[in-house]
Design a protein around this motif. Structure first.
Motif, PDB file in Angstrom:
ATOM      1  N   GLY A  41      14.013 -60.539 -87.715  1.00 18.32           N
ATOM      2  CA  GLY A  41      14.590 -59.882 -88.871  1.00 18.32           C
ATOM      3  C   GLY A  41      13.634 -59.002 -89.643  1.00 18.32           C
ATOM      4  N   GLN A  42      12.373 -58.879 -89.197  1.00 18.84           N
ATOM      5  CA  GLN A  42      11.407 -58.065 -89.936  1.00 18.84           C
ATOM      6  C   GLN A  42      11.749 -56.578 -89.855  1.00 18.84           C
ATOM      7  N   PHE A  43      12.175 -56.131 -88.672  1.00 19.80           N
ATOM      8  CA  PHE A  43      12.562 -54.732 -88.468  1.00 19.80           C
ATOM      9  C   PHE A  43      13.972 -54.707 -87.867  1.00 19.80           C
ATOM     10  N   PRO A  44      14.988 -55.003 -88.655  1.00 27.44           N
ATOM     11  CA  PRO A  44      16.345 -55.140 -88.109  1.00 27.44           C
ATOM     12  C   PRO A  44      16.979 -53.825 -87.675  1.00 27.44           C
ATOM     13  N   PHE A  45      16.272 -52.713 -87.919  1.00 27.43           N
ATOM     14  CA  PHE A  45      16.770 -51.398 -87.530  1.00 27.43           C
ATOM     15  C   PHE A  45      16.229 -50.943 -86.178  1.00 27.43           C
ATOM     16  N   ALA A  46      15.307 -51.713 -85.584  1.00 32.75           N
ATOM     17  CA  ALA A  46      14.679 -51.308 -84.317  1.00 32.75           C
ATOM     18  C   ALA A  46      15.672 -51.433 -83.169  1.00 32.75           C
ATOM     19  N   ALA A  47      15.743 -50.400 -82.356  1.00 33.62           N
ATOM     20  CA  ALA A  47      16.666 -50.377 -81.214  1.00 33.62           C
ATOM     21  C   ALA A  47      15.895 -50.098 -79.934  1.00 33.62           C
ATOM     22  N   ALA A  48      16.110 -50.921 -78.922  1.00 30.83           N
ATOM     23  CA  ALA A  48      15.540 -50.711 -77.590  1.00 30.83           C
ATOM     24  C   ALA A  48      16.597 -50.016 -76.739  1.00 30.83           C
ATOM     25  N   ILE A  49      16.246 -48.884 -76.133  1.00 36.59           N
ATOM     26  CA  ILE A  49      17.223 -48.034 -75.456  1.00 36.59           C
ATOM     27  C   ILE A  49      16.829 -47.840 -73.997  1.00 36.59           C
ATOM     28  N   LYS A  57      15.933 -43.984 -64.499  1.00 32.54           N
ATOM     29  CA  LYS A  57      16.224 -44.861 -65.621  1.00 32.54           C
ATOM     30  C   LYS A  57      14.935 -45.061 -66.383  1.00 32.54           C
ATOM     31  N   PHE A  58      14.943 -44.897 -67.695  1.00 32.28           N
ATOM     32  CA  PHE A  58      13.725 -45.014 -68.484  1.00 32.28           C
ATOM     33  C   PHE A  58      14.015 -45.643 -69.835  1.00 32.28           C
ATOM     34  N   PHE A  59      12.928 -45.975 -70.537  1.00 34.75           N
ATOM     35  CA  PHE A  59      13.027 -46.738 -71.780  1.00 34.75           C
ATOM     36  C   PHE A  59      12.634 -45.883 -72.972  1.00 34.75           C
ATOM     37  N   CYS A  60      13.381 -45.994 -74.038  1.00 33.25           N
ATOM     38  CA  CYS A  60      13.079 -45.324 -75.293  1.00 33.25           C
ATOM     39  C   CYS A  60      13.304 -46.290 -76.454  1.00 33.25           C
ATOM     40  N   VAL A  61      12.858 -45.882 -77.617  1.00 30.26           N
ATOM     41  CA  VAL A  61      13.064 -46.656 -78.839  1.00 30.26           C
ATOM     42  C   VAL A  61      13.788 -45.778 -79.839  1.00 30.26           C
ATOM     43  N   GLY A  62      14.593 -46.373 -80.682  1.00 30.79           N
ATOM     44  CA  GLY A  62      15.299 -45.623 -81.705  1.00 30.79           C
ATOM     45  C   GLY A  62      15.403 -46.427 -82.977  1.00 30.79           C
ATOM     46  N   THR A  63      16.012 -45.841 -83.984  1.00 26.65           N
ATOM     47  CA  THR A  63      16.192 -46.480 -85.285  1.00 26.65           C
ATOM     48  C   THR A  63      17.654 -46.420 -85.679  1.00 26.65           C
ATOM     49  N   LEU A  64      18.174 -47.533 -86.108  1.00 30.93           N
ATOM     50  CA  LEU A  64      19.575 -47.610 -86.508  1.00 30.93           C
ATOM     51  C   LEU A  64      19.746 -46.975 -87.883  1.00 30.93           C
ATOM     52  N   LEU A  65      20.594 -45.932 -87.931  1.00 29.12           N
ATOM     53  CA  LEU A  65      20.851 -45.230 -89.196  1.00 29.12           C
ATOM     54  C   LEU A  65      22.066 -45.786 -89.911  1.00 29.12           C
ATOM     55  N   THR A  66      23.109 -46.010 -89.169  1.00 23.96           N
ATOM     56  CA  THR A  66      24.335 -46.596 -89.700  1.00 23.96           C
ATOM     57  C   THR A  66      24.804 -47.616 -88.686  1.00 23.96           C
ATOM     58  N   ASN A  67      25.981 -48.162 -88.895  1.00 25.42           N
ATOM     59  CA  ASN A  67      26.483 -49.138 -87.928  1.00 25.42           C
ATOM     60  C   ASN A  67      26.980 -48.487 -86.650  1.00 25.42           C
TER      61      ASN A  67
END
Length: 535
Positions: A41-49, A57-67
């Motif tokens: 719960g420290q970074f609940p906006f972190a998204a693994a993509i 197929k590759f890996f990226c990271v993103g940030t949740l802006l809205t639901n």
């Protein structure tokens, strides 16, 4: 001056050579992976993509802006066919009850994205359905109200690899403190590749992002622990992650008023205050991994909810009997004597045994009515090779009596639109590895997608009379669900039959690929001509 190259990390893995201009400097301290493990719960906006294109197929990271919106890099969405996204969990593997896995193929690429210079390297991913907020799934709290100044301590985070030699992602989300430096100082390393919309950060040693941390945010923690998204990972030095060269991010502030110029972004982030969020930019690194099957653990319709008695009173279980055996399909009662199902379910059958009125296909149920018939009609243009015109009608020998548990579903008056919320139902098998049907009727909510989107995955075999649907995770139809109805609701209460279950991906029921249906509306006239039933 060191004329170092900027490395677009998804390409770094394809070349083993590093820049010869400056020798790569290694230290005992690793990068984000050498930082601290994030707590739940420290970074609940972190998204693994996980991003899938036609050939990789590759890996990226993103940030949740809205639901429903995630900010990421343009190079992470460009030409993508499918995104599988994890939110809510700090680990990539292992059991975690807080983990939410979703899939989508809907994205927006910045129109001025330049893959050579990494300018405007931003993109947005739209989830098919909104995610539910919890203590572990939340949006980033704030966007900056002023440019990021020099000498500010910020937090970098990600799942990137531990060092240049170990290509594995870290299983645990990590974070580390780095400091922003001036663009003039950064240009001493990278030259005029650094623009005003970029910012560089450096640690005491060589802390910072590495391959697999692409798109991870840098966070400025302000008063009372409030987190502000001030930058998004864009590049590292061509000398490698373990060099002491600074890491490059894209500043968020320059894009708040004039960045994306896409109306949907403003709509997406209008859920937050006008002073803190208006328009966004997301930049993401890439991390190439081997192309694998789209299969993931989880369930499909059987992983949905169990239907309550009389919830779907038009549902029909059909056992099709042949001289060489029998198999199970679904169907829907459209009158007291006719059932709509898939042509593949009934063609060449010698007899059909049909269950009505009960959500269970075994055990005792006083509401169950079992009937038999050998009268059916398949569409005259049904093609078993392409599954075009995969619709059929079953005629009961005698009309059934309607009651609370047995009634007909409505035929559609109009065609099914894209992005419509629909419900799939069936008794199909639980997973690719469990061939048995389930006893209880299950249902799950899904969303229709455009045929153009579906063709990206299935090609030209998708025709106008078909429709594809997707769930938030890997929900959909499986073996035993063929012929079942896809249901929409008129005025939120009146059920309408909008499509017939026809196919799923050859990668398996548990893949994140869409499920395929035959649209009902194009066949209403044919249904009327055979049965006399009108919408």
């Amino acid at each position: 001056m060191k004329n170092n190259s900027i490395h677009f990390l998804c390409f770094v893995l394809m070349a083993s050579a590093t820049s010869a201009t400056t020798p790569k400097s290694k230290n005992l301290i690793s990068r984000i992976i050498g930082g601290s493990n994030a707590y739940a719960g420290q970074f609940p906006f972190a998204a693994a993509i996980n991003v899938q294109t036609s050939d990789s197929k590759f890996f990226c990271v993103g940030t949740l802006l809205t639901n429903q919106w995630i900010l990421t890099a343009g190079h992470c969405v460009n030409n993508a066919k499918l995104f599988t996204i994890q939110v809510g969990s700090n680990t990539l593997k292992g059991e975690d009850p807080n983990r939410v896995v979703v899939a989508t193929s809907d994205y927006v690429l910045h129109p001025e994205f330049n893959s050579a210079t990494l300018e405007n390297n931003i993109g947005l991913i739209k989830l098919r359905l909104p995610v539910e907020f919890t203590n572990y799934v939340q949006t980033v709290q704030h966007l900056p109200s002023a440019p990021l100044q020099v000498g500010i301590s910020v937090m970098a985070l990600g799942w990137g690899q531990v060092n240049d030699e170990n290509s594995d992602l870290a299983n645990d989300l990590k974070w580390v403190i780095v400091t922003s430096i001036s663009n003039n100082e950064c240009k001493l390393t990278y030259g005029n590749q650094i623009t005003d919309r970029m910012v560089c950060v450096a640690g005491n040693y060589n802390e910072g992002p590495c391959i697999g941390d692409s798109g991870g945010p840098i966070i400025h923690v302000v008063s009372r622990g409030q987190m502000v998204l001030v930058g998004v990972s864009s590049f590292v030095s061509g000398n490698g992650c373990e060099s002491t060269d600074p890491s490059g991010y894209t500043r968020v502030y320059p894009y708040l008023d004039r960045g994306l110029k896409i109306r949907t972004i403003k709509q997406a982030i209008s859920l937050r205050s006008e002073s803190s969020i208006m328009k966004l930019l997301f930049l993401v690194f890439c991390y190439f991994i081997s192309l694998i099957s789209g299969q993931n653990p989880g369930l499909r319709i059987i992983g949905g909810d169990i239907a309550r008695a009389s919830q779907f009173p038009y549902s029909a279980g059909i056992i099709s009997n042949y001289p060489t055996g029998s198999f199970f399909c679904g169907g829907a009662l459209i009158s007291n004597q006719w059932i709509l199902t898939a042509a593949q379910c009934i063609i060449n059958a010698t007899q059909l045994t049909i269950y009505l009125g009960s959500n269970k296909i075994d055990g005792n149920d006083p509401n169950r009515v079992t009937v038999a018939t050998a009268t059916y009609v398949t569409h005259p243009d049904y093609n078993p090779d392409t599954l075009e015109n995969d619709v059929g009608l079953v005629r009961l020998r005698l009309p059934v009596e309607f009651n609370e548990y047995i009634s007909a579903i409505n035929l559609p008056l109009v065609g099914l639109e894209d992005a419509a919320v629909v419900t799939a139902i069936g008794w199909g098998q639980e997973s690719d590895h469990n061939p048995g049907l389930v006893s209880d009727l299950h249902f799950v909510e899904q969303v229709s997608i455009s045929n153009e989107e579906c063709k990206k995955l299935y090609g030209s075999q998708i025709v106008d009379s078909m429709v594809c649907v997707v769930g938030q995770d890997i929900e959909g139809i499986c073996t035993g669900d063929s012929g079942g109805p896809l249901v929409a609701y008129r005025n939120e209460r009146s059920a309408v039959h909008v499509a017939v279950a026809s196919f799923y991906s050859s990668t398996g029921c548990e893949s994140v690929y869409p499920s395929g249906y035959t649209r009902t509306y194009p066949y209403v006239d044919w249904i009327t001509s055979v049965t006399g039933i009108t919408p």
